[in-house]
Scaffold this motif. Structure first.
Motif, mmCIF file in Angstrom:
data_model
loop_
_atom_site.group_PDB
_atom_site.id
_atom_site.type_symbol
_atom_site.label_atom_id
_atom_site.label_comp_id
_atom_site.label_asym_id
_atom_site.label_seq_id
_atom_site.Cartn_x
_atom_site.Cartn_y
_atom_site.Cartn_z
ATOM 1 N N THR A 1 3.748 8.314 3.173
ATOM 2 C CA THR A 1 3.023 9.249 2.319
ATOM 3 C C THR A 1 3.737 9.434 0.983
ATOM 4 O O THR A 1 4.910 9.081 0.833
ATOM 5 C CB THR A 1 2.883 10.632 2.986
ATOM 6 O OG1 THR A 1 4.181 11.234 3.081
ATOM 7 C CG2 THR A 1 2.228 10.539 4.354
ATOM 8 N N ARG B 1 -1.112 12.053 1.094
ATOM 9 C CA ARG B 1 -1.894 10.812 1.009
ATOM 10 C C ARG B 1 -1.022 9.594 1.296
ATOM 11 O O ARG B 1 0.108 9.500 0.831
ATOM 12 C CB ARG B 1 -2.520 10.690 -0.370
ATOM 13 C CG ARG B 1 -3.415 9.475 -0.477
ATOM 14 C CD ARG B 1 -4.357 9.553 -1.618
ATOM 15 N NE ARG B 1 -5.084 8.294 -1.698
ATOM 16 C CZ ARG B 1 -5.734 7.883 -2.749
ATOM 17 N NH1 ARG B 1 -5.799 8.650 -3.816
ATOM 18 N NH2 ARG B 1 -6.357 6.732 -2.749
ATOM 19 N N GLU B 2 -1.566 8.678 2.057
ATOM 20 C CA GLU B 2 -0.867 7.445 2.393
ATOM 21 C C GLU B 2 -0.877 6.491 1.202
ATOM 22 O O GLU B 2 -1.879 6.365 0.505
ATOM 23 C CB GLU B 2 -1.546 6.749 3.576
ATOM 24 C CG GLU B 2 -1.340 7.454 4.900
ATOM 25 C CD GLU B 2 0.078 7.342 5.436
ATOM 26 O OE1 GLU B 2 0.731 6.300 5.238
ATOM 27 O OE2 GLU B 2 0.530 8.318 6.051
ATOM 28 N N VAL B 3 0.256 5.840 1.003
ATOM 29 C CA VAL B 3 0.378 4.786 -0.004
ATOM 30 C C VAL B 3 0.420 3.472 0.762
ATOM 31 O O VAL B 3 1.223 3.304 1.677
ATOM 32 C CB VAL B 3 1.649 4.978 -0.860
ATOM 33 C CG1 VAL B 3 1.875 3.796 -1.778
ATOM 34 C CG2 VAL B 3 1.548 6.265 -1.663
ATOM 35 N N THR B 4 -0.465 2.562 0.420
ATOM 36 C CA THR B 4 -0.616 1.327 1.182
ATOM 37 C C THR B 4 0.252 0.192 0.678
ATOM 38 O O THR B 4 0.631 -0.696 1.441
ATOM 39 C CB THR B 4 -2.084 0.871 1.163
ATOM 40 O OG1 THR B 4 -2.512 0.755 -0.204
ATOM 41 C CG2 THR B 4 -2.973 1.882 1.868
ATOM 42 N N GLU B 5 0.557 0.187 -0.601
ATOM 43 C CA GLU B 5 1.400 -0.858 -1.191
ATOM 44 C C GLU B 5 1.883 -0.363 -2.540
ATOM 45 O O GLU B 5 1.554 0.740 -2.954
ATOM 46 C CB GLU B 5 0.663 -2.180 -1.316
ATOM 47 C CG GLU B 5 -0.596 -2.135 -2.168
ATOM 48 C CD GLU B 5 -1.347 -3.465 -2.146
ATOM 49 O OE1 GLU B 5 -1.405 -4.078 -3.220
ATOM 50 O OE2 GLU B 5 -1.840 -3.869 -1.091
ATOM 51 N N GLN C 1 -4.534 -2.622 -6.117
ATOM 52 C CA GLN C 1 -5.419 -2.269 -5.020
ATOM 53 C C GLN C 1 -5.463 -0.747 -4.863
ATOM 54 O O GLN C 1 -4.459 -0.059 -5.080
ATOM 55 C CB GLN C 1 -4.916 -2.895 -3.714
ATOM 56 C CG GLN C 1 -4.861 -4.406 -3.743
ATOM 57 C CD GLN C 1 -6.236 -5.017 -3.930
ATOM 58 O OE1 GLN C 1 -7.192 -4.650 -3.260
ATOM 59 N NE2 GLN C 1 -6.332 -5.948 -4.865
ATOM 60 N N GLU C 2 -6.608 -0.230 -4.467
ATOM 61 C CA GLU C 2 -6.764 1.201 -4.208
ATOM 62 C C GLU C 2 -5.670 1.666 -3.248
ATOM 63 O O GLU C 2 -5.360 0.988 -2.279
ATOM 64 C CB GLU C 2 -8.135 1.453 -3.586
ATOM 65 C CG GLU C 2 -8.399 2.892 -3.253
ATOM 66 C CD GLU C 2 -9.755 3.076 -2.608
ATOM 67 O OE1 GLU C 2 -9.834 3.856 -1.651
ATOM 68 O OE2 GLU C 2 -10.717 2.449 -3.071
ATOM 69 N N GLY C 3 -5.080 2.814 -3.542
ATOM 70 C CA GLY C 3 -4.051 3.386 -2.686
ATOM 71 C C GLY C 3 -2.646 2.920 -3.004
ATOM 72 O O GLY C 3 -1.698 3.293 -2.321
ATOM 73 N N SER C 4 -2.493 2.130 -4.068
ATOM 74 C CA SER C 4 -1.171 1.610 -4.425
ATOM 75 C C SER C 4 -0.375 2.614 -5.242
ATOM 76 O O SER C 4 -0.924 3.369 -6.044
ATOM 77 C CB SER C 4 -1.306 0.333 -5.265
ATOM 78 O OG SER C 4 -1.896 -0.698 -4.539
#
Length: 94
Positions: free
Chosen positions: A2, A22-26, A41-44
């Motif tokens: 997160t 919120r989670e961070v994916t990369e 990418q979304e969530g980066s």
């Protein structure tokens, strides 16, 4: 991981707090806004030395929940205010 986890691990100055859970994916690093718009990418998490208002616009466009401003640079007040207005961009100075 997160945003809160990342901020705790890095120990930088959190200049604007958004959704810490919120989670961070990369992660992506880059200073050319067009590059980030094209490949992020979304969530980066985004690492950049850019510290101006257009950074927030790109982060919103690509749904990047966290911006790390590297090399000891400080976000200007207009960038911090825009991130607060968008209510989801965390800005960390490292």
């Amino acid at each position: 991981m997160t945003i809160d986890d990342i901020c705790a691990a890095l120990g930088g100055e959190r200049q604007c707090q958004g959704d810490g859970g919120r989670e961070v994916t990369e992660a992506i690093a880059g200073d050319l806004l067009s590059f980030i718009m094209g490949v992020a990418q979304e969530g980066s998490l985004w690492v950049t030395i850019q510290a101006h208002l257009n950074v927030a616009a790109v982060a919103v466009l690509k749904d990047l929940p966290m911006i790390i401003i590297a090399s000891g640079r400080r976000a200007p007040e207009d960038l911090i205010e825009r991130c607060k207005t968008e209510k989801h961009n965390d800005t960390l100075r490292s």
